[in-house]
Design a protein around this motif. Structure first.
Motif, PDB file in Angstrom:
ATOM      1  N   PRO A   1      33.886  22.477 -27.504  1.00 30.64           N
ATOM      2  CA  PRO A   1      34.362  21.109 -28.443  1.00 30.64           C
ATOM      3  C   PRO A   1      33.820  19.900 -27.802  1.00 30.64           C
ATOM      4  O   PRO A   1      33.410  19.934 -26.250  1.00 30.64           O
ATOM      5  CB  PRO A   1      35.807  21.002 -27.806  1.00 30.64           C
ATOM      6  CG  PRO A   1      35.803  21.734 -26.570  1.00 30.64           C
ATOM      7  CD  PRO A   1      34.754  22.744 -26.838  1.00 30.64           C
TER       8      PRO A   1
ATOM      9  N   LEU B   1      42.135  24.834 -31.323  1.00 28.37           N
ATOM     10  CA  LEU B   1      41.396  24.615 -32.403  1.00 28.37           C
ATOM     11  C   LEU B   1      42.315  24.963 -33.661  1.00 28.37           C
ATOM     12  O   LEU B   1      42.827  26.109 -33.728  1.00 28.37           O
ATOM     13  CB  LEU B   1      40.057  25.383 -32.385  1.00 28.37           C
ATOM     14  CG  LEU B   1      39.035  24.930 -33.342  1.00 28.37           C
ATOM     15  CD1 LEU B   1      38.612  23.647 -33.242  1.00 28.37           C
ATOM     16  CD2 LEU B   1      37.826  25.802 -33.232  1.00 28.37           C
TER      17      LEU B   1
ATOM     18  N   LYS C   1      47.086  27.169 -35.100  1.00 26.56           N
ATOM     19  CA  LYS C   1      46.150  26.788 -34.306  1.00 26.56           C
ATOM     20  C   LYS C   1      45.845  28.192 -33.216  1.00 26.56           C
ATOM     21  O   LYS C   1      46.718  29.045 -33.088  1.00 26.56           O
ATOM     22  CB  LYS C   1      46.347  25.629 -33.329  1.00 26.56           C
ATOM     23  CG  LYS C   1      46.739  24.391 -34.221  1.00 26.56           C
ATOM     24  CD  LYS C   1      46.850  23.080 -33.305  1.00 26.56           C
ATOM     25  CE  LYS C   1      47.095  21.968 -33.993  1.00 26.56           C
ATOM     26  NZ  LYS C   1      47.637  20.691 -33.334  1.00 26.56           N
TER      27      LYS C   1
END
Length: 223
Positions: A174, A182, A217
């Protein structure tokens, strides 16, 4: 050292690069020579080699997805130790990706990569090149800022025979160093796009996708 892009299977540097891949990677990870024609000519796939005194000493393949604003590092090859090939390729690649994102009117959000888990897969020699050792590579990725996505990763064999390749982790770098998760929607869309080229996929790959789709996520974990 030169950073040279290969866009044609007839480029003399490609023969050297393909041989380097065979020397370093296990057979199921290497696409046949002739099957490289279309990928090399695809403007979205970027294949670069590190050339020293006319010899290919390293290589990297990656791509930038404009609609996702993420990149994927397909592979990085370091042909020998002590030349600074790894840092050279990583720096050149990142500069190129930032330029691609800027041309897309965005700031790069991150980059995917696969890495062998040496605690599960320890029988590959990777050409006897120590910088390619999975233990070393995981440490390098960790220092670059990559984190492991917290799910059991499976990918289809590049032999396109429907076999599952395991012992790998899918990682993500990232650009926001504070990111700790994510969205699975991005992961699923990326994986479906990335593996379009391999129509023969194992059942375990589809199960992995289904499990991801059931979540919102996925955690980003340290190695």
């Amino acid at each position: 050292m030169e950073y040279s892009r290969i866009t044609n299977i007839n480029n003399p540097l490609f023969k050297q690069m393909h041989q380097l891949m065979q020397d370093v990677f296990p057979p199921e990870e290497v696409l046949e020579f002739d099957l490289w024609k279309e990928p090399l000519e695809d403007p979205g796939i970027r294949v670069f080699v590190a050339v020293l005194d006319g010899k290919v000493v390293g290589a990297t393949e990656y791509r930038y997805y404009e609609d996702f604003n993420v990149a994927m590092t397909d592979f990085t090859i370091i042909g020998q130790a002590g030349l600074g090939i790894g840092p050279f390729l990583a720096q050149k690649r990142l500069v190129d990706l930032h330029e691609l994102a800027a041309a897309n009117g965005k700031t790069l959000s991150g980059m995917f990569a696969e890495i062998y888990d040496p605690y599960r897969v320890d029988h590959y020699e990777f050409g006897g090149v120590k910088p390619m050792d999975p233990y070393v590579r995981r440490e390098v990725l960790a220092h670059l800022g990559y984190k492991r996505l917290d799910f059991s990763y499976v990918h289809p064999s590049w032999n396109n025979d429907g076999e599952a390749v395991t012992g790998l982790d899918l990682c993500f770098l990232p650009m926001d160093v504070e990111a700790h998760e994510l969205e699975t929607d991005l992961i699923v869309k990326f994986l479906k796009r990335y593996y379009t080229v391999l129509p023969s996929r194992p059942e375990s790959w589809y199960t992995m996708i289904e499990n991801l789709e059931a979540k919102e996520k996925v955690d980003l974990l340290y190695f």
